[in-house]
Design an enzyme around this catalytic site. Structure first.
Site, PDB file in Angstrom:
ATOM      1  N   CYS A  69      37.161  39.632  48.888  1.00  0.00           N
ATOM      2  CA  CYS A  69      36.031  39.568  47.948  1.00  0.00           C
ATOM      3  C   CYS A  69      35.091  38.390  48.202  1.00  0.00           C
ATOM      4  CB  CYS A  69      36.536  39.533  46.509  1.00  0.00           C
ATOM      5  SG  CYS A  69      37.327  37.981  46.027  1.00  0.00           S
ATOM      6  N   HIS A 122      34.865  27.014  32.954  1.00  0.00           N
ATOM      7  CA  HIS A 122      34.857  28.379  33.490  1.00  0.00           C
ATOM      8  C   HIS A 122      35.387  28.321  34.918  1.00  0.00           C
ATOM      9  CE1 HIS A 122      33.439  32.368  34.621  1.00  0.00           C
ATOM     10  NE2 HIS A 122      32.825  31.805  35.659  1.00  0.00           N
ATOM     11  N   HIS A 145      37.259  35.080  37.147  1.00  0.00           N
ATOM     12  CA  HIS A 145      37.682  36.289  36.431  1.00  0.00           C
ATOM     13  C   HIS A 145      39.057  36.737  36.921  1.00  0.00           C
ATOM     14  CE1 HIS A 145      33.320  36.347  35.867  1.00  0.00           C
ATOM     15  NE2 HIS A 145      33.577  37.010  34.758  1.00  0.00           N
ATOM     16  N   ASP A 199      43.426  44.575  40.142  1.00  0.00           N
ATOM     17  CA  ASP A 199      43.473  45.218  41.454  1.00  0.00           C
ATOM     18  C   ASP A 199      44.144  44.355  42.530  1.00  0.00           C
ATOM     19  OD1 ASP A 199      41.549  43.262  41.811  1.00  0.00           O
ATOM     20  OD2 ASP A 199      39.947  44.643  42.395  1.00  0.00           O
ATOM     21  N   ARG A 226      44.589  39.866  40.276  1.00  0.00           N
ATOM     22  CA  ARG A 226      43.778  39.077  41.215  1.00  0.00           C
ATOM     23  C   ARG A 226      42.945  38.101  40.401  1.00  0.00           C
ATOM     24  NH1 ARG A 226      38.317  40.037  43.181  1.00  0.00           N
ATOM     25  NH2 ARG A 226      38.435  42.101  42.239  1.00  0.00           N
ATOM     26  N   CYS A 255      40.289  35.816  40.589  1.00  0.00           N
ATOM     27  CA  CYS A 255      39.150  35.580  41.463  1.00  0.00           C
ATOM     28  C   CYS A 255      38.440  34.330  40.949  1.00  0.00           C
ATOM     29  CB  CYS A 255      38.245  36.811  41.425  1.00  0.00           C
ATOM     30  SG  CYS A 255      36.852  36.716  42.540  1.00  0.00           S
TER      31      CYS A 255
END
Length: 149
Positions: A70, A104, A107, A111, A120, A122
């Protein structure tokens, strides 16, 4: 104040704005997202731990990192589920932030590799600082050495 708060003191936004780069501040304080494949840790696989750039709190271990394709660092799990919190963002994705600093991070998606639990995480590189295995003691993270495989 809990012992973890004493260990990882929080900084106010004015201090963070002075100490962080523009992208680090944007990601951690304004929920920005860095460019995929153009960030520091997307293809980084050295042994060590990843800590919250704003507080120094340990979040992820290199042995839980995998290549998801990704363009951002992907982890199968945090060091402890109590270190991160999930909230839904405006497009209903599960946003991840640090519990202690409320920074922050990125996410979490369903998957990830099944053999690693199917999640995952990310995460934006700009939200993280990497501490290499050989510097864990020196940097005060020696207690996490056994987690790094």
């Amino acid at each position: 104040m809990s012992s973890i708060e004493k260990e990882y003191p929080q900084k106010d936004k004015e201090t963070l704005e002075k100490e962080l780069t523009a992208i680090q501040y944007g990601v951690t304080q304004q929920c920005a997202t860095e460019i995929p494949f153009e960030n520091e840790y997307w293809d980084h696989y050295d042994k060590g731990i990843y800590v919250d750039i704003t507080s120094g709190q340990p979040l992820f271990v290199s042995s839980d990192k995998f290549d998801s394709g990704c363009g951002w660092p992907s982890f199968s799990r945090p060091i402890s589920a109590q270190l991160v919190k999930e909230t839904l963002d405006i497009i209903q994705d599960k946003e991840i932030s640090s519990v202690l600093s409320d920074a922050h991070l990125g996410h979490v998606f369903d998957d990830g590799p099944e053999e690693l639990g199917g999640l995952r995480y990310c995460i934006n590189s700009a939200a993280l600082k990497f501490i290499p295995l050989e510097k864990l003691e020196e940097e005060g993270y020696g207690a996490y050495k056994d987690l790094v495989q």
